[in-house]
Design a protein around this motif. Sequence first.
Motif, PDB file in Angstrom:
ATOM      1  N   GLU A   1       0.830  -1.201   0.000  1.00  0.00           N
ATOM      2  CA  GLU A   1       0.000   0.000   0.000  1.00  0.00           C
ATOM      3  C   GLU A   1       0.865   1.251   0.000  1.00  0.00           C
ATOM      4  OE1 GLU A   1      -3.635  -1.954   2.683  1.00  0.00           O
ATOM      5  OE2 GLU A   1      -2.629  -0.116   3.342  1.00  0.00           O
ATOM      6  N   ALA A   2       0.350   2.320  -0.549  1.00  0.00           N
ATOM      7  CA  ALA A   2       0.993   3.628  -0.473  1.00  0.00           C
ATOM      8  C   ALA A   2       0.632   4.251   0.867  1.00  0.00           C
ATOM      9  CB  ALA A   2       0.539   4.525  -1.609  1.00  0.00           C
ATOM     10  N   VAL A   3       1.616   4.818   1.552  1.00  0.00           N
ATOM     11  CA  VAL A   3       1.381   5.431   2.850  1.00  0.00           C
ATOM     12  C   VAL A   3       2.197   6.714   2.953  1.00  0.00           C
ATOM     13  CG1 VAL A   3       3.187   4.028   3.956  1.00  0.00           C
ATOM     14  CG2 VAL A   3       1.401   5.056   5.349  1.00  0.00           C
ATOM     15  N   LYS A   4       1.603   7.755   3.528  1.00  0.00           N
ATOM     16  CA  LYS A   4       2.283   9.031   3.711  1.00  0.00           C
ATOM     17  C   LYS A   4       2.360   9.344   5.194  1.00  0.00           C
ATOM     18  CE  LYS A   4       2.301  13.864   2.197  1.00  0.00           C
ATOM     19  NZ  LYS A   4       1.595  14.900   1.384  1.00  0.00           N
ATOM     20  N   VAL A   5       3.569   9.615   5.678  1.00  0.00           N
ATOM     21  CA  VAL A   5       3.833   9.960   7.071  1.00  0.00           C
ATOM     22  C   VAL A   5       4.745  11.178   7.093  1.00  0.00           C
ATOM     23  CG1 VAL A   5       3.548   7.571   7.871  1.00  0.00           C
ATOM     24  CG2 VAL A   5       5.809   8.372   7.160  1.00  0.00           C
ATOM     25  N   PRO A   6       4.994  11.789   8.268  1.00  0.00           N
ATOM     26  CA  PRO A   6       5.873  12.963   8.293  1.00  0.00           C
ATOM     27  C   PRO A   6       7.255  12.733   7.682  1.00  0.00           C
ATOM     28  CG  PRO A   6       4.669  12.819  10.344  1.00  0.00           C
ATOM     29  CD  PRO A   6       4.340  11.580   9.572  1.00  0.00           C
ATOM     30  N   ALA A   7       7.749  11.491   7.712  1.00  0.00           N
ATOM     31  CA  ALA A   7       9.069  11.203   7.147  1.00  0.00           C
ATOM     32  C   ALA A   7       9.060  11.125   5.626  1.00  0.00           C
ATOM     33  CB  ALA A   7       9.615   9.899   7.716  1.00  0.00           C
ATOM     34  N   GLY A   8       7.841  11.066   4.996  1.00  0.00           N
ATOM     35  CA  GLY A   8       7.771  11.012   3.543  1.00  0.00           C
ATOM     36  C   GLY A   8       6.686  10.065   3.061  1.00  0.00           C
ATOM     37  N   SER A   9       6.667   9.830   1.756  1.00  0.00           N
ATOM     38  CA  SER A   9       5.705   8.923   1.132  1.00  0.00           C
ATOM     39  C   SER A   9       6.420   7.632   0.746  1.00  0.00           C
ATOM     40  CB  SER A   9       5.083   9.570  -0.109  1.00  0.00           C
ATOM     41  OG  SER A   9       4.352  10.740   0.255  1.00  0.00           O
ATOM     42  N   PHE A  10       5.774   6.492   1.019  1.00  0.00           N
ATOM     43  CA  PHE A  10       6.416   5.197   0.816  1.00  0.00           C
ATOM     44  C   PHE A  10       5.430   4.196   0.221  1.00  0.00           C
ATOM     45  CE2 PHE A  10       8.338   7.243   4.505  1.00  0.00           C
ATOM     46  CZ  PHE A  10       9.700   7.185   4.197  1.00  0.00           C
ATOM     47  N   THR A  11       5.979   3.211  -0.470  1.00  0.00           N
ATOM     48  CA  THR A  11       5.236   2.022  -0.841  1.00  0.00           C
ATOM     49  C   THR A  11       5.603   0.963   0.184  1.00  0.00           C
ATOM     50  OG1 THR A  11       5.263   2.586  -3.194  1.00  0.00           O
ATOM     51  CG2 THR A  11       4.818   0.291  -2.614  1.00  0.00           C
ATOM     52  N   ALA A  12       4.629   0.573   0.998  1.00  0.00           N
ATOM     53  CA  ALA A  12       4.921  -0.247   2.171  1.00  0.00           C
ATOM     54  C   ALA A  12       4.170  -1.567   2.147  1.00  0.00           C
ATOM     55  CB  ALA A  12       4.552   0.522   3.437  1.00  0.00           C
ATOM     56  N   GLU A  13       4.719  -2.558   2.854  1.00  0.00           N
ATOM     57  CA  GLU A  13       4.051  -3.830   3.080  1.00  0.00           C
ATOM     58  C   GLU A  13       3.218  -3.706   4.354  1.00  0.00           C
ATOM     59  OE1 GLU A  13       6.585  -7.343   2.810  1.00  0.00           O
ATOM     60  OE2 GLU A  13       8.095  -6.112   1.816  1.00  0.00           O
ATOM     61  N   ARG A  14       1.914  -3.945   4.230  1.00  0.00           N
ATOM     62  CA  ARG A  14       1.046  -3.868   5.419  1.00  0.00           C
ATOM     63  C   ARG A  14       0.963  -5.241   6.076  1.00  0.00           C
ATOM     64  NH1 ARG A  14      -4.353  -4.584   6.826  1.00  0.00           N
ATOM     65  NH2 ARG A  14      -5.011  -4.973   4.663  1.00  0.00           N
ATOM     66  N   VAL A  15       1.293  -5.272   7.366  1.00  0.00           N
ATOM     67  CA  VAL A  15       1.302  -6.508   8.143  1.00  0.00           C
ATOM     68  C   VAL A  15       0.209  -6.433   9.199  1.00  0.00           C
ATOM     69  CG1 VAL A  15       2.660  -7.977   9.679  1.00  0.00           C
ATOM     70  CG2 VAL A  15       3.777  -6.785   7.785  1.00  0.00           C
ATOM     71  N   ALA A  16      -0.557  -7.514   9.387  1.00  0.00           N
ATOM     72  CA  ALA A  16      -1.609  -7.561  10.400  1.00  0.00           C
ATOM     73  C   ALA A  16      -1.451  -8.825  11.239  1.00  0.00           C
ATOM     74  CB  ALA A  16      -2.988  -7.540   9.752  1.00  0.00           C
ATOM     75  N   ARG A  17      -1.866  -8.734  12.502  1.00  0.00           N
ATOM     76  CA  ARG A  17      -1.896  -9.927  13.339  1.00  0.00           C
ATOM     77  C   ARG A  17      -3.112 -10.760  12.947  1.00  0.00           C
ATOM     78  NH1 ARG A  17      -1.497 -10.570  19.986  1.00  0.00           N
ATOM     79  NH2 ARG A  17      -1.545 -12.861  19.937  1.00  0.00           N
ATOM     80  N   THR A  18      -2.923 -12.084  12.851  1.00  0.00           N
ATOM     81  CA  THR A  18      -3.973 -12.937  12.312  1.00  0.00           C
ATOM     82  C   THR A  18      -4.596 -13.883  13.329  1.00  0.00           C
ATOM     83  OG1 THR A  18      -2.318 -14.569  11.596  1.00  0.00           O
ATOM     84  CG2 THR A  18      -2.972 -12.885   9.999  1.00  0.00           C
TER      85      THR A  18
ATOM     86  N   HIS B   1      -6.511  -5.487  17.469  1.00  0.00           N
ATOM     87  CA  HIS B   1      -6.209  -4.902  16.166  1.00  0.00           C
ATOM     88  C   HIS B   1      -4.759  -4.447  16.089  1.00  0.00           C
ATOM     89  CE1 HIS B   1      -6.439  -2.378  12.612  1.00  0.00           C
ATOM     90  NE2 HIS B   1      -6.019  -1.357  13.332  1.00  0.00           N
ATOM     91  N   PHE B   2      -4.079  -4.825  15.003  1.00  0.00           N
ATOM     92  CA  PHE B   2      -2.749  -4.300  14.722  1.00  0.00           C
ATOM     93  C   PHE B   2      -2.511  -4.261  13.219  1.00  0.00           C
ATOM     94  CE2 PHE B   2       1.471  -5.020  13.234  1.00  0.00           C
ATOM     95  CZ  PHE B   2       2.164  -4.003  13.837  1.00  0.00           C
ATOM     96  N   ASP B   3      -2.033  -3.133  12.733  1.00  0.00           N
ATOM     97  CA  ASP B   3      -1.554  -2.997  11.362  1.00  0.00           C
ATOM     98  C   ASP B   3      -0.234  -2.251  11.421  1.00  0.00           C
ATOM     99  OD1 ASP B   3      -3.503  -4.007   9.265  1.00  0.00           O
ATOM    100  OD2 ASP B   3      -4.846  -2.781  10.495  1.00  0.00           O
ATOM    101  N   GLY B   4       0.765  -2.776  10.709  1.00  0.00           N
ATOM    102  CA  GLY B   4       2.057  -2.105  10.607  1.00  0.00           C
ATOM    103  C   GLY B   4       2.457  -1.996   9.150  1.00  0.00           C
ATOM    104  N   TRP B   5       2.913  -0.819   8.744  1.00  0.00           N
ATOM    105  CA  TRP B   5       3.335  -0.578   7.363  1.00  0.00           C
ATOM    106  C   TRP B   5       4.856  -0.507   7.336  1.00  0.00           C
ATOM    107  CZ3 TRP B   5      -1.143   1.003   9.470  1.00  0.00           C
ATOM    108  CH2 TRP B   5      -2.315   0.859   8.728  1.00  0.00           C
ATOM    109  N   TYR B   6       5.480  -1.450   6.655  1.00  0.00           N
ATOM    110  CA  TYR B   6       6.936  -1.609   6.659  1.00  0.00           C
ATOM    111  C   TYR B   6       7.549  -1.334   5.291  1.00  0.00           C
ATOM    112  CZ  TYR B   6       6.996  -3.932  11.253  1.00  0.00           C
ATOM    113  OH  TYR B   6       6.889  -4.210  12.590  1.00  0.00           O
TER     114      TYR B   6
END
Length: 235
Positions: A179-196, A201-206
């Motif tokens: 997914e595309a994600v924008k944070v204060p450090a910049g814009s990134f194409t990130a892998e979204r990880v979720a606990r299954t 609830h947890f989502d992390g964009w790496y």
Amino acid sequence: MRTFKPTRLILAGLVLAAFTSTAFAAPPAPFTATYQVSSGDQPMGEATITLKSLGNGEYEYSNQIQGTSGLAAALGASSSDVTRFRWNNGAPETETYNSKTVALKTKQRLMQVNWNTKQVSVNDGKGTGTYAAQPGMIDRNILSLAIGLALREGRNGITLPVGVKQQVEQQQFKVQGTEAVKVPAGSFTAERVARTNSDKHFDGWYVPKQFALPVKIAQSDGGNLTLELVRYRSP
């Protein structure tokens, strides 16, 4: 306004995509990362995470959160989570984990792992409990680092033994997509990880080729908080 509930900076793990191994190829490099902490659309504080090498395969991972806005600032809310871990057989193993949260009252927890006797002791100020350690066991403070290291090795299914208050939990996470994600450090194409394997609830964009930690985290454990990367520095 919601009460500030400092996070434990989340997440976790490894194993192969088929959940068959927990070894990493190489130890992590030291860094300092700063995050903006918010609840909903309301800024609440700042998190500073550092990883330091202590030599001889020993590391210190520190997650410090300070309330800087709204009720969190008025209460002087803060949290400090410090883990000392060893790099053993290509994977991190927790040796000590010390957690302190200050808001309306102070809460503390100390976890100690004796790898000679393979016993974990946990003291939260109400007494000490013990249980058996498992090889490769870590604590909740360094979960996000462990996930990042697993993704760096190209894994997308991640299972990790995590020592909590009374037992070791086998926590499972999986890459949900890119997914595309924008944070204060910049814009990134990130892998979204979720606990299954939990309703927490947890989502992390790496972005594992650039950072050991996620550029964004959204979680319910420890409060409905969102953390967004502001800056990341390596020596």
